[in-house]
Design an enzyme around this catalytic site. Structure first.
Site, PDB file in Angstrom:
ATOM      1  N   ASP A  10      49.999  42.753 -33.814  1.00  0.00           N
ATOM      2  CA  ASP A  10      48.871  41.957 -33.356  1.00  0.00           C
ATOM      3  C   ASP A  10      49.233  40.498 -33.597  1.00  0.00           C
ATOM      4  OD1 ASP A  10      46.535  40.603 -32.894  1.00  0.00           O
ATOM      5  OD2 ASP A  10      45.326  41.719 -34.344  1.00  0.00           O
ATOM      6  N   LYS A  60      43.966  29.060 -20.523  1.00  0.00           N
ATOM      7  CA  LYS A  60      45.124  28.877 -19.652  1.00  0.00           C
ATOM      8  C   LYS A  60      45.410  27.390 -19.410  1.00  0.00           C
ATOM      9  CE  LYS A  60      46.203  33.116 -19.418  1.00  0.00           C
ATOM     10  NZ  LYS A  60      47.464  33.589 -20.033  1.00  0.00           N
ATOM     11  N   HIS A  88      49.785  47.532 -28.701  1.00  0.00           N
ATOM     12  CA  HIS A  88      49.700  48.977 -28.493  1.00  0.00           C
ATOM     13  C   HIS A  88      51.007  49.650 -28.914  1.00  0.00           C
ATOM     14  CE1 HIS A  88      45.974  48.354 -26.354  1.00  0.00           C
ATOM     15  NE2 HIS A  88      46.566  47.482 -25.554  1.00  0.00           N
ATOM     16  N   ILE A 125      48.253  38.856  -9.533  1.00  0.00           N
ATOM     17  CA  ILE A 125      49.321  39.848  -9.528  1.00  0.00           C
ATOM     18  C   ILE A 125      48.679  41.223  -9.680  1.00  0.00           C
ATOM     19  CG2 ILE A 125      51.506  40.567 -10.553  1.00  0.00           C
ATOM     20  CD1 ILE A 125      51.520  37.678  -9.480  1.00  0.00           C
ATOM     21  N   THR A 138      48.290  44.306 -11.162  1.00  0.00           N
ATOM     22  CA  THR A 138      48.694  44.933 -12.409  1.00  0.00           C
ATOM     23  C   THR A 138      47.582  45.832 -12.921  1.00  0.00           C
ATOM     24  OG1 THR A 138      47.758  43.158 -13.756  1.00  0.00           O
ATOM     25  CG2 THR A 138      50.068  42.901 -13.040  1.00  0.00           C
ATOM     26  N   TYR A 171      38.363  32.352 -20.139  1.00  0.00           N
ATOM     27  CA  TYR A 171      39.773  32.621 -19.818  1.00  0.00           C
ATOM     28  C   TYR A 171      40.486  31.363 -19.353  1.00  0.00           C
ATOM     29  CZ  TYR A 171      43.815  34.807 -17.533  1.00  0.00           C
ATOM     30  OH  TYR A 171      45.087  35.163 -17.144  1.00  0.00           O
TER      31      TYR A 171
END
Length: 248
Positions: free
Chosen positions: A57, A152, A39, A181, A183, A148
């Protein structure tokens, strides 16, 4: 932390809550910080902490190579690489080929590309530290999290292999594994999955012995430790910052 002053620290996902908090902490420790993120930094957050910024990216090899070359040219050869960038794709066996491409392209591919192009800079410096962000999701199975979690788990494996590959060059490689967390990514995931944010926060908090989610600053402190000379005999390890999640 010892040995961080004037070191060049490159942080992917640098505008995310974890990446930015880590950038803040590294700057406080005296590092010259480079934030990379897909971003644009429309709010000039990097400048706020005296950091450099490049939009990139990292799943695109040409873009990753260009960004790493820009770091060396404009700032100097990097001493520290902190890979916080991640794609959040939560699917089970119904995951499509595109789902797998999306999550793997950043979490595994982007992490690997950054190491590929930063390691030569570390060799010029006579050593360095790579910190790859995994998660408690890299240790356990979780409902409908296969896409996901697989990445990890993979990051922990990459870390242990790279630790062996790079030890002769005095480059330490470790994994940082946060619990839940609080966020923006957590909030966005709740919205994406149509979950009540407050209810999900309470549910996630109860998973930890400390009965709360962690703070980005707490993860950033652990990253600073792993990057510092205080962790000079630590490589190929997983540092779990999870409020007791995995102890339950």
């Amino acid at each position: 932390m010892r040995g961080l002053k004037n070191k060049i620290a490159v942080i992917t996902g640098g505008l995310g809550d974890l990446g930015y908090a880590t950038g803040v902490r590294m700057a406080e420790e005296g590092c010259r910080v480079v934030l990379l993120d897909i971003h644009s930094d429309s709010d000039n957050r990097a400048a706020t902490i005296g950091a450099y910024f490049w939009p990139v990216d990292i799943s695109n090899e040409q873009a990753a190579q260009f960004a790493c070359a820009a770091v060396e040219k404009e700032v100097g050869p990097a001493h520290i690489l902190i890979n916080t960038a991640a794609r959040f794709v939560f699917k089970g066996v119904e995951a499509t080929a595109e789902d797998w491409r999306e999550v793997n392209s950043v979490n595994i591919g982007g992490t690997s590309l950054m190491a590929k192009y930063i390691v030569p800079q570390m060799k010029k410096n006579g050593g360095g530290s790579i910190i790859n962000f995994s998660s408690v999701s890299g240790f356990v199975g979780q409902l409908n999290f296969a896409t996901y979690n697989a990445t990890k788990f993979a990051i922990r494996g990459l870390t242990k292999c790279w630790a062996q590959d790079l030890a002769p060059f005095n480059i330490r490689v470790n994994t940082l594994c946060p619990g839940y967390i609080y966020t923006k990514a957590f909030v966005d995931s709740c919205v994406k999955l149509d979950l009540d944010i407050e209810a999900e926060n309470e549910r996630a908090s109860a998973m930890h012995l400390l009965n709360r989610q962690g703070k980005p600053e707490e993860v950033a402190a652990a990253a600073a430790f792993l990057a510092s000379d205080d962790a000079s005999f630590i490589t190929g390890s997983d540092l779990v910052v999870d409020g007791g999640y995995l102890a339950k």
